[in-house]
Motif scaffolding. Structure first.
Motif, PDB file in Angstrom:
ATOM      1  N   LEU A   1       5.623   5.802   1.187  1.00  0.00           N
ATOM      2  CA  LEU A   1       4.717   6.527   0.287  1.00  0.00           C
ATOM      3  C   LEU A   1       4.566   5.807  -1.051  1.00  0.00           C
ATOM      4  N   ALA A   2       5.652   5.269  -1.570  1.00  0.00           N
ATOM      5  CA  ALA A   2       5.576   4.532  -2.835  1.00  0.00           C
ATOM      6  C   ALA A   2       4.684   3.301  -2.699  1.00  0.00           C
ATOM      7  N   MET A   3       4.793   2.606  -1.580  1.00  0.00           N
ATOM      8  CA  MET A   3       3.934   1.436  -1.357  1.00  0.00           C
ATOM      9  C   MET A   3       2.468   1.836  -1.329  1.00  0.00           C
ATOM     10  N   ILE A   4       2.167   2.926  -0.649  1.00  0.00           N
ATOM     11  CA  ILE A   4       0.783   3.386  -0.568  1.00  0.00           C
ATOM     12  C   ILE A   4       0.276   3.793  -1.943  1.00  0.00           C
ATOM     13  N   VAL A   5       1.100   4.495  -2.720  1.00  0.00           N
ATOM     14  CA  VAL A   5       0.704   4.905  -4.072  1.00  0.00           C
ATOM     15  C   VAL A   5       0.454   3.686  -4.958  1.00  0.00           C
ATOM     16  N   VAL A   6       1.313   2.680  -4.875  1.00  0.00           N
ATOM     17  CA  VAL A   6       1.128   1.470  -5.688  1.00  0.00           C
ATOM     18  C   VAL A   6      -0.153   0.744  -5.288  1.00  0.00           C
ATOM     19  N   ILE A   7      -0.420   0.652  -3.998  1.00  0.00           N
ATOM     20  CA  ILE A   7      -1.639  -0.035  -3.545  1.00  0.00           C
ATOM     21  C   ILE A   7      -2.879   0.736  -3.978  1.00  0.00           C
ATOM     22  N   VAL A   8      -2.859   2.060  -3.840  1.00  0.00           N
ATOM     23  CA  VAL A   8      -4.005   2.866  -4.284  1.00  0.00           C
ATOM     24  C   VAL A   8      -4.184   2.733  -5.793  1.00  0.00           C
ATOM     25  N   GLY A   9      -3.091   2.753  -6.553  1.00  0.00           N
ATOM     26  CA  GLY A   9      -3.178   2.576  -8.007  1.00  0.00           C
ATOM     27  C   GLY A   9      -3.760   1.219  -8.377  1.00  0.00           C
ATOM     28  N   THR A  10      -3.337   0.181  -7.673  1.00  0.00           N
ATOM     29  CA  THR A  10      -3.875  -1.153  -7.917  1.00  0.00           C
ATOM     30  C   THR A  10      -5.358  -1.206  -7.573  1.00  0.00           C
TER      31      THR A  10
END
Length: 135
Positions: A117-126
């Motif tokens: 989930l953290a990876m997905i959040v970071v990618i969406v934020g980027t």
């Protein structure tokens, strides 16, 4: 003296010996279905897993370094390339990570789920940052 250092240890002294690991009973985690259980899977997950089987097999036959290198190239392109190319690269990374997380979700522990989930959040934020012009 040197010859005694190079002798292999007896199999009974090795902590992770394959025969001993195979003989130990599998522990079940309370509240978590067994790894082979299909009853808890939704029809959507089953359908996605079935359709993904060929791609997963193909990916498993590739060299181990290929996927991380491709992901690294796409992330660098997502950060450094012009916005149009960056969005395409980051969406590709997001789809791949999301797909893997979706397929592996039932067998993951809490920590691994949090990492996905953290990876997905970071990618969406980027992705949002690139589109908005912040990055």
């Amino acid at each position: 003296m040197m010859a005694s250092r190079n002798r292999p240890k007896p199999a009974s002294r090795r902590p992770n010996h394959p025969r001993k690991a195979a003989q130990s009973p599998r522990r079940s985690v309370p509240g978590k279905p067994p790894a082979g259980s299909v009853a808890s899977e939704s029809p959507l997950r089953t359908a996605v897993a079935e359709r993904s089987r060929g791609l997963v097999v193909w990916l498993s036959r590739q060299p181990q370094f290929l996927i991380p290198i491709v992901m690294l190239v796409l992330v660098v392109a997502g950060l450094a390339a012009p916005v149009v190319v960056a969005v395409v690269a980051l969406v590709a990374v997001l789809l791949f990570i999301g797909w893997l997380a979706f397929l592996s979700w039932p067998v993951l522990g809490l920590g691994h789920r949090a990492i996905r989930l953290a990876m997905i959040v970071v990618i969406v934020g980027t992705l949002v940052g690139r589109i908005a012009g912040w990055l």
